[in-house]
Design a protein around this motif. Structure first.
Motif, PDB file in Angstrom:
ATOM      1  N   VAL A  12     -13.486  15.642   4.915  1.00 20.19           N
ATOM      2  CA  VAL A  12     -13.958  14.313   5.330  1.00 20.19           C
ATOM      3  C   VAL A  12     -13.822  13.327   4.168  1.00 20.19           C
ATOM      4  CG1 VAL A  12     -16.012  13.004   5.996  1.00 20.19           C
ATOM      5  CG2 VAL A  12     -15.474  15.138   7.164  1.00 20.19           C
ATOM      6  N   LEU A  13     -14.228  13.744   2.983  1.00 22.77           N
ATOM      7  CA  LEU A  13     -14.113  12.860   1.817  1.00 22.77           C
ATOM      8  C   LEU A  13     -12.655  12.624   1.432  1.00 22.77           C
ATOM      9  CD1 LEU A  13     -17.063  14.125  -0.396  1.00 22.77           C
ATOM     10  CD2 LEU A  13     -16.925  11.998   0.903  1.00 22.77           C
ATOM     11  N   ALA A  14     -11.826  13.645   1.581  1.00 21.34           N
ATOM     12  CA  ALA A  14     -10.397  13.470   1.285  1.00 21.34           C
ATOM     13  C   ALA A  14      -9.768  12.482   2.265  1.00 21.34           C
ATOM     14  CB  ALA A  14      -9.674  14.810   1.333  1.00 21.34           C
ATOM     15  N   LEU A  15     -10.106  12.593   3.533  1.00 25.41           N
ATOM     16  CA  LEU A  15      -9.565  11.652   4.526  1.00 25.41           C
ATOM     17  C   LEU A  15     -10.087  10.237   4.297  1.00 25.41           C
ATOM     18  CD1 LEU A  15      -9.591  13.780   7.786  1.00 25.41           C
ATOM     19  CD2 LEU A  15      -7.626  13.002   6.469  1.00 25.41           C
ATOM     20  N   LEU A  16     -11.332  10.119   3.857  1.00 28.61           N
ATOM     21  CA  LEU A  16     -11.873   8.798   3.517  1.00 28.61           C
ATOM     22  C   LEU A  16     -11.091   8.196   2.353  1.00 28.61           C
ATOM     23  CD1 LEU A  16     -14.074   6.647   3.956  1.00 28.61           C
ATOM     24  CD2 LEU A  16     -15.447   7.910   2.294  1.00 28.61           C
ATOM     25  N   GLY A  17     -10.770   9.009   1.361  1.00 32.53           N
ATOM     26  CA  GLY A  17      -9.961   8.534   0.244  1.00 32.53           C
ATOM     27  C   GLY A  17      -8.565   8.125   0.675  1.00 32.53           C
ATOM     28  N   VAL A  18      -7.973   8.886   1.595  1.00 30.10           N
ATOM     29  CA  VAL A  18      -6.645   8.535   2.118  1.00 30.10           C
ATOM     30  C   VAL A  18      -6.711   7.213   2.878  1.00 30.10           C
ATOM     31  CG1 VAL A  18      -4.881   9.226   3.781  1.00 30.10           C
ATOM     32  CG2 VAL A  18      -5.774  10.893   2.163  1.00 30.10           C
ATOM     33  N   ALA A  19      -7.780   7.001   3.636  1.00 27.96           N
ATOM     34  CA  ALA A  19      -7.933   5.746   4.375  1.00 27.96           C
ATOM     35  C   ALA A  19      -8.068   4.563   3.412  1.00 27.96           C
ATOM     36  CB  ALA A  19      -9.145   5.819   5.296  1.00 27.96           C
ATOM     37  N   ILE A  20      -8.830   4.739   2.346  1.00 25.00           N
ATOM     38  CA  ILE A  20      -8.981   3.670   1.341  1.00 25.00           C
ATOM     39  C   ILE A  20      -7.644   3.394   0.666  1.00 25.00           C
ATOM     40  CG2 ILE A  20     -10.023   3.116  -0.896  1.00 25.00           C
ATOM     41  CD1 ILE A  20     -12.550   4.587   0.128  1.00 25.00           C
ATOM     42  N   MET A  21      -6.908   4.458   0.359  1.00 29.91           N
ATOM     43  CA  MET A  21      -5.613   4.299  -0.284  1.00 29.91           C
ATOM     44  C   MET A  21      -4.626   3.573   0.635  1.00 29.91           C
ATOM     45  SD  MET A  21      -3.520   7.335  -2.036  1.00 29.91           S
ATOM     46  CE  MET A  21      -2.492   7.029  -3.420  1.00 29.91           C
ATOM     47  N   ALA A  22      -4.595   3.946   1.905  1.00 28.66           N
ATOM     48  CA  ALA A  22      -3.701   3.290   2.868  1.00 28.66           C
ATOM     49  C   ALA A  22      -4.067   1.822   3.027  1.00 28.66           C
ATOM     50  CB  ALA A  22      -3.752   4.006   4.210  1.00 28.66           C
ATOM     51  N   SER A  76      -0.005  -9.177  -0.162  1.00 29.64           N
ATOM     52  CA  SER A  76      -0.346 -10.128  -1.218  1.00 29.64           C
ATOM     53  C   SER A  76       0.820 -10.264  -2.189  1.00 29.64           C
ATOM     54  CB  SER A  76      -1.581  -9.641  -1.975  1.00 29.64           C
ATOM     55  OG  SER A  76      -2.676  -9.510  -1.099  1.00 29.64           O
ATOM     56  N   THR A  77       0.759 -11.304  -2.986  1.00 32.52           N
ATOM     57  CA  THR A  77       1.794 -11.515  -3.991  1.00 32.52           C
ATOM     58  C   THR A  77       1.165 -11.620  -5.366  1.00 32.52           C
ATOM     59  OG1 THR A  77       1.658 -13.914  -3.706  1.00 32.52           O
ATOM     60  CG2 THR A  77       3.303 -12.732  -2.383  1.00 32.52           C
ATOM     61  N   GLY A  78       1.957 -11.399  -6.375  1.00 34.22           N
ATOM     62  CA  GLY A  78       1.519 -11.585  -7.753  1.00 34.22           C
ATOM     63  C   GLY A  78       0.469 -10.587  -8.189  1.00 34.22           C
ATOM     64  N   PHE A  79      -0.495 -11.102  -8.957  1.00 38.98           N
ATOM     65  CA  PHE A  79      -1.527 -10.227  -9.497  1.00 38.98           C
ATOM     66  C   PHE A  79      -2.498  -9.722  -8.437  1.00 38.98           C
ATOM     67  CE2 PHE A  79      -0.309 -12.450 -13.444  1.00 38.98           C
ATOM     68  CZ  PHE A  79      -0.003 -11.333 -14.195  1.00 38.98           C
ATOM     69  N   ASP A  80      -2.628 -10.417  -7.330  1.00 41.33           N
ATOM     70  CA  ASP A  80      -3.484  -9.935  -6.242  1.00 41.33           C
ATOM     71  C   ASP A  80      -2.941  -8.623  -5.678  1.00 41.33           C
ATOM     72  OD1 ASP A  80      -5.134 -12.118  -6.489  1.00 41.33           O
ATOM     73  OD2 ASP A  80      -4.072 -13.283  -4.942  1.00 41.33           O
ATOM     74  N   GLY A  81      -1.646  -8.574  -5.470  1.00 42.34           N
ATOM     75  CA  GLY A  81      -1.033  -7.346  -4.976  1.00 42.34           C
ATOM     76  C   GLY A  81      -1.133  -6.214  -5.983  1.00 42.34           C
ATOM     77  N   MET A  82      -1.046  -6.545  -7.259  1.00 41.10           N
ATOM     78  CA  MET A  82      -1.165  -5.533  -8.290  1.00 41.10           C
ATOM     79  C   MET A  82      -2.581  -4.949  -8.332  1.00 41.10           C
ATOM     80  SD  MET A  82      -0.146  -5.591 -12.347  1.00 41.10           S
ATOM     81  CE  MET A  82       0.381  -7.245 -12.197  1.00 41.10           C
ATOM     82  N   GLY A  83      -3.570  -5.751  -8.047  1.00 38.41           N
ATOM     83  CA  GLY A  83      -4.946  -5.260  -8.003  1.00 38.41           C
ATOM     84  C   GLY A  83      -5.136  -4.199  -6.931  1.00 38.41           C
ATOM     85  N   TYR A  84      -4.536  -4.409  -5.770  1.00 38.97           N
ATOM     86  CA  TYR A  84      -4.618  -3.408  -4.709  1.00 38.97           C
ATOM     87  C   TYR A  84      -3.873  -2.130  -5.088  1.00 38.97           C
ATOM     88  CZ  TYR A  84      -6.693  -6.855  -1.590  1.00 38.97           C
ATOM     89  OH  TYR A  84      -7.534  -7.760  -1.013  1.00 38.97           O
ATOM     90  N   ALA A  85      -2.757  -2.274  -5.789  1.00 35.51           N
ATOM     91  CA  ALA A  85      -2.018  -1.097  -6.249  1.00 35.51           C
ATOM     92  C   ALA A  85      -2.845  -0.299  -7.246  1.00 35.51           C
ATOM     93  CB  ALA A  85      -0.695  -1.512  -6.868  1.00 35.51           C
ATOM     94  N   ILE A  86      -3.567  -0.996  -8.100  1.00 32.99           N
ATOM     95  CA  ILE A  86      -4.446  -0.322  -9.065  1.00 32.99           C
ATOM     96  C   ILE A  86      -5.536   0.448  -8.343  1.00 32.99           C
ATOM     97  CG2 ILE A  86      -6.184  -0.755 -10.851  1.00 32.99           C
ATOM     98  CD1 ILE A  86      -4.302  -2.964 -11.894  1.00 32.99           C
ATOM     99  N   VAL A  87      -6.104  -0.142  -7.300  1.00 34.42           N
ATOM    100  CA  VAL A  87      -7.125   0.556  -6.514  1.00 34.42           C
ATOM    101  C   VAL A  87      -6.536   1.823  -5.910  1.00 34.42           C
ATOM    102  CG1 VAL A  87      -8.510   0.429  -4.405  1.00 34.42           C
ATOM    103  CG2 VAL A  87      -8.542  -1.464  -6.015  1.00 34.42           C
ATOM    104  N   ALA A  88      -5.349   1.741  -5.368  1.00 33.11           N
ATOM    105  CA  ALA A  88      -4.734   2.894  -4.709  1.00 33.11           C
ATOM    106  C   ALA A  88      -4.375   3.986  -5.708  1.00 33.11           C
ATOM    107  CB  ALA A  88      -3.489   2.452  -3.939  1.00 33.11           C
ATOM    108  N   ILE A  89      -3.745   3.602  -6.814  1.00 32.82           N
ATOM    109  CA  ILE A  89      -3.213   4.601  -7.735  1.00 32.82           C
ATOM    110  C   ILE A  89      -4.254   5.111  -8.724  1.00 32.82           C
ATOM    111  CG2 ILE A  89      -1.525   4.964  -9.573  1.00 32.82           C
ATOM    112  CD1 ILE A  89       0.280   2.992  -8.051  1.00 32.82           C
ATOM    113  N   LEU A  90      -5.070   4.245  -9.252  1.00 33.56           N
ATOM    114  CA  LEU A  90      -5.996   4.651 -10.311  1.00 33.56           C
ATOM    115  C   LEU A  90      -7.400   4.984  -9.827  1.00 33.56           C
ATOM    116  CD1 LEU A  90      -4.985   2.165 -13.134  1.00 33.56           C
ATOM    117  CD2 LEU A  90      -4.261   4.526 -12.796  1.00 33.56           C
ATOM    118  N   MET A  91      -7.730   4.677  -8.568  1.00 32.37           N
ATOM    119  CA  MET A  91      -9.071   4.982  -8.081  1.00 32.37           C
ATOM    120  C   MET A  91      -9.054   5.960  -6.917  1.00 32.37           C
ATOM    121  SD  MET A  91     -10.676   1.201  -8.367  1.00 32.37           S
ATOM    122  CE  MET A  91     -12.371   1.444  -8.808  1.00 32.37           C
TER     123      MET A  91
END
Length: 80
Positions: free
Chosen positions: A21-31, A40-55
Motif C-alpha cells: 500500500v505504501l509502495a503504491l502510494l509512493g508510485v502515485a505521488i511519483m506519477a 510546467s516549464t523552467g524551474f517549476d518543472g524541475m521542482g516536480y522532477a526533484i520530488v519524483a526522483i529525490l523524494m
C-alpha cells in the motif's frame, strides 16, 4: 530511512499489507509529480522532477527493502 524502518516493522509485526500500500502510494505521488512536471516549464518543472526522483523514488525503494528485511527476519525467527 523512515520508510525502511516502517517496512521492516510492518513485516515483523505481521502487517504485510502495509508495504505494498505504501509502495503504491509512493508510485502515485511519483506519477503525479512527473505529470505535473511535464506540464510546467523552467524551474517549476524541475521542482516536480526533484520530488519524483529525490523524494518518492527513495521512499518506494526504502519501504520495499525494509519489507524484505522484515520478512527475512521473521522467517529466521520462525525457524528457530
Amino acid at each position: 530511512m523512515i520508510p525502511l524502518i516502517i517496512g521492516t516493522a510492518a513485516m515483523r509485526h505481521r502487517k504485510g499489507w502495509l508495504v505494498p500500500v505504501l509502495a503504491l502510494l509512493g508510485v502515485a505521488i511519483m506519477a503525479w509529480a512527473i505529470i505535473q512536471g511535464r506540464q510546467s516549464t523552467g524551474f517549476d518543472g524541475m521542482g516536480y522532477a526533484i520530488v519524483a526522483i529525490l523524494m518518492a523514488a527513495p521512499a518506494i525503494l526504502g519501504v520495499l527493502i525494509g519489507g524484505a528485511i522484515g520478512w527475512f527476519r521473521r522467517r529466521g525467527e520462525a525457524k528457530g
